[in-house]
Scaffold this active site. Structure first.
Site, PDB file in Angstrom:
ATOM      1  N   GLY A   1      -8.327   4.581  -5.843  1.00  0.00           N
ATOM      2  CA  GLY A   1      -8.561   3.558  -4.839  1.00  0.00           C
ATOM      3  C   GLY A   1      -9.300   4.096  -3.629  1.00  0.00           C
ATOM      4  O   GLY A   1     -10.232   3.460  -3.116  1.00  0.00           O
ATOM      5  N   GLY A   2      -8.900   5.275  -3.157  1.00  0.00           N
ATOM      6  CA  GLY A   2      -9.541   5.850  -1.987  1.00  0.00           C
ATOM      7  C   GLY A   2     -11.004   6.181  -2.214  1.00  0.00           C
ATOM      8  O   GLY A   2     -11.864   5.890  -1.378  1.00  0.00           O
TER       9      GLY A   2
ATOM     10  N   GLU B   1      -6.266   8.993   2.765  1.00  0.00           N
ATOM     11  CA  GLU B   1      -5.237  10.001   2.471  1.00  0.00           C
ATOM     12  C   GLU B   1      -4.757   9.718   1.057  1.00  0.00           C
ATOM     13  O   GLU B   1      -4.127   8.688   0.807  1.00  0.00           O
ATOM     14  CB  GLU B   1      -4.111   9.897   3.503  1.00  0.00           C
ATOM     15  CG  GLU B   1      -3.092  11.017   3.410  1.00  0.00           C
ATOM     16  CD  GLU B   1      -1.894  10.610   2.598  1.00  0.00           C
ATOM     17  OE1 GLU B   1      -1.869  10.943   1.392  1.00  0.00           O
ATOM     18  OE2 GLU B   1      -0.992   9.981   3.142  1.00  0.00           O
TER      19      GLU B   1
ATOM     20  N   LYS C   1      -5.441  -5.230   5.149  1.00  0.00           N
ATOM     21  CA  LYS C   1      -5.503  -5.829   3.826  1.00  0.00           C
ATOM     22  C   LYS C   1      -4.098  -5.756   3.229  1.00  0.00           C
ATOM     23  O   LYS C   1      -3.520  -4.679   3.101  1.00  0.00           O
ATOM     24  CB  LYS C   1      -6.520  -5.074   2.954  1.00  0.00           C
ATOM     25  CG  LYS C   1      -6.806  -5.772   1.625  1.00  0.00           C
ATOM     26  CD  LYS C   1      -5.885  -5.259   0.563  1.00  0.00           C
ATOM     27  CE  LYS C   1      -6.171  -5.885  -0.800  1.00  0.00           C
ATOM     28  NZ  LYS C   1      -5.164  -5.438  -1.817  1.00  0.00           N
TER      29      LYS C   1
ATOM     30  N   GLY D   1      -3.218   5.961  -0.321  1.00  0.00           N
ATOM     31  CA  GLY D   1      -2.965   5.549  -1.687  1.00  0.00           C
ATOM     32  C   GLY D   1      -3.536   6.523  -2.701  1.00  0.00           C
ATOM     33  O   GLY D   1      -3.658   7.721  -2.446  1.00  0.00           O
TER      34      GLY D   1
ATOM     35  N   CYS E   1       3.363  11.214  -1.226  1.00  0.00           N
ATOM     36  CA  CYS E   1       2.133  12.002  -1.350  1.00  0.00           C
ATOM     37  C   CYS E   1       2.388  13.467  -1.048  1.00  0.00           C
ATOM     38  O   CYS E   1       1.600  14.328  -1.433  1.00  0.00           O
ATOM     39  CB  CYS E   1       1.050  11.447  -0.430  1.00  0.00           C
ATOM     40  SG  CYS E   1       1.535  11.396   1.313  1.00  0.00           S
TER      41      CYS E   1
END
Length: 495
Positions: free
Chosen positions: A221-222, A241, A162, A217, A277
């Site tokens: 969102g995750g 993650e 995506k 991200g 991250c």
């Protein structure tokens, strides 16, 4: 038909990007991946290695164009992006080598004379088509052709990517180069494809043929993808993650190094404008160590940079305000550019007692911000760590191997982090066999999984046991002739 706009972080100006995928186009991409799945899975691991080596060579051959597009969409700078592209190519070759090595298959043959003479053979098999949602902050290493994509192909799974809205033009350019390279190397058509747009991403997760999701991200969102995948008629795993606050502890024996630690801390949490991250978000140092003053001095001399998107820049400013509202005090801020999505480095002081579950202070502020807390006893540090969200990594700076407090701090961090570092910084993740880039919830959705290293392939496989199956019907990795010439663990138990 709507278009995914491509923005310049330096100016905020927009350029037309690729058009959003229609439902029919998403369906076609998934169908192509489903048709390719059998051929990708049955290809010898050494053959998949050749595909990924061709992909790596295609990246290197097109470096100038790809880096130029990436810099326009990310403002990360040519040197950083060239280095990242080189690492992405090296990672693709690494996953090809891991695939060809075969250890990830876990092939085992066990024959027993008991119970009628059982013949048991077990091996990990590919799940099928994988949907990949890449990261904004690493457009090459964690994007279209990053760790998720390459490890999935290495494990025998086709991939549908995506496109990320932070770098849509780069996504398409990378996909076109990678698809051409894969197909020229003999990979089945549909081994890699791309869809564009928010709705296309949701349709991708819903598609019955998609067998797993890889995501890098934000927590928001995750978790949304985790929940959506769980609501499917047939739920599928989402390997998300997401990251949290990665703590750094200076033990009492490490106080003599506080100037060095402060400099390293600021360099680490501002690297890439704090958009890692693995960024260290909290420094815990003994009271009176001078940590607050030393970190503040370093931050005031720091020049800011641009964040990746308008949304990230807005969330960063809001995050600083929320941290202040939760009791943190800004002690220093750097300088920075005025235009576009600019951000300045900021360090805040917080009392250890305020670091508690449910507080904004224990949540990530994505960007070049960090907290410093001064503690009174090591026991207080250990208690504070239990109140933090589990994280991808944690660091300790002490007085060497004989530091009496080091074992307790390492043990506490090990209980809630995927990687523990002594005398080093968490930013930077080595693509190596023993690496674990993951962590307990909510740092990741699956604490046993890593998105980097040899075990990244494990996410996209499942074990199958074959009992008394004739040799000709077994997968190649389990056949007596071992045509793939890969390692197989074998034993024979007598009654």
């Amino acid at each position: 038909m709507s278009t995914e706009l491509s923005y310049s972080p330096r100016t905020g100006s927009a350029t037309p990007g690729p058009t959003h995928s229609t439902p029919a186009e998403v369906e076609a991409a998934v169908a192509a991946a489903a048709r390719a799945a059998g051929g990708v899975a049955s290809a010898a691991p050494a053959e998949r290695r050749g595909w990924l080596e061709a992909l790596a060579a295609a990246l290197e051959a097109d470096v100038d164009r790809l880096v130029a597009i990436a810099d326009e969409e990310s403002a990360l700078g040519g040197p950083r992006l060239r280095g990242e592209l080189a690492k992405a190519a090296a990672n693709a070759r690494y996953y090809g080598a891991v695939s060809a090595g075969g250890a990830w298959l876990g092939a085992r043959v066990q024959r027993s004379d008991a119970d009628g003479g059982l013949d048991l053979r077990r091996v990990n098999v590919p799940l099928g088509p994988v949907a990949v949602f890449g990261a904004s902050n690493f457009p090459f290493q964690f994007g279209t052709v990053g760790h998720d994509t390459c490890s999935a192909i290495a494990a025998g799974c086709p991939v549908v990517v995506k496109a990320h809205p932070a770098h849509p033009r780069l996504t398409i350019a990378l996909a076109e180069a990678a698809i051409a390279a894969l197909e020229s190397a003999g990979a089945p058509a549909g081994t890699l494809s791309v869809v564009v747009g928010f709705d296309a991403g949701l349709s991708l997760v819903d598609a019955p043929a998609i067998a797993a999701v890889g995501f890098t991200g934000s927590q928001r969102g995750g978790l949304a993808l985790v929940e959506r995948a769980a609501r499917r008629e047939v739920p599928i795993p989402v390997f998300a993650e997401m990251g949290t606050v990665n703590p750094v502890v200076v033990t009492p024996a490490g106080v003599g190094r506080i100037a060095q630690v402060a400099a390293g801390f600021v360099e680490s949490f501002t690297l890439g404008a704090g958009q890692f991250c693995t960024k260290p978000g909290l420094l815990l140092a003994p009271r009176g160590s001078g940590a607050v003053e030393a970190v503040g001095e370093q931050v005031r001399a720091h020049e800011g940079a641009w964040l990746l998107t308008a949304g990230i820049a807005g969330a960063y400013r809001e995050g600083i305000s929320e941290l202040e509202g939760s009791g943190a005090e800004v002690i220093a801020a750097g300088s920075g550019p005025d235009a576009g999505y600019a951000a300045t480095a900021t360090v805040l002081r917080v009392d250890p007692a305020d670091l508690r579950r449910g507080s904004r202070l224990v949540e990530e502020c994505f960007g070049p911000a960090a907290l410093v807390a001064e503690y009174d006893t090591v026991e207080q540090v250990l208690e504070v760590l239990t109140r933090m969200q589990p994280s991808l990594a944690g660091s300790v700076f002490g007085g060497g191997a004989g530091d009496v407090d080091l074992p307790a701090v390492v043990a506490r961090l090990s209980a809630q982090a995927g990687r523990v570092i002594v005398d080093g910084w968490p930013t930077g993740v080595a693509c190596a066999d023993a690496m674990h880039h993951g962590g307990p919830w909510p740092a990741t959705s699956r604490p046993e999984a890593t998105s980097v290293g040899a075990h990244a392939l494990d996410r996209f496989t499942r074990p199958v046991c074959y009992q008394d199956v004739p040799d000709a019907a077994l997968p190649p990795a389990l056949q007596d002739a071992n045509p793939w010439r890969l390692p197989v663990e074998a034993d024979h138990t007598q009654a």
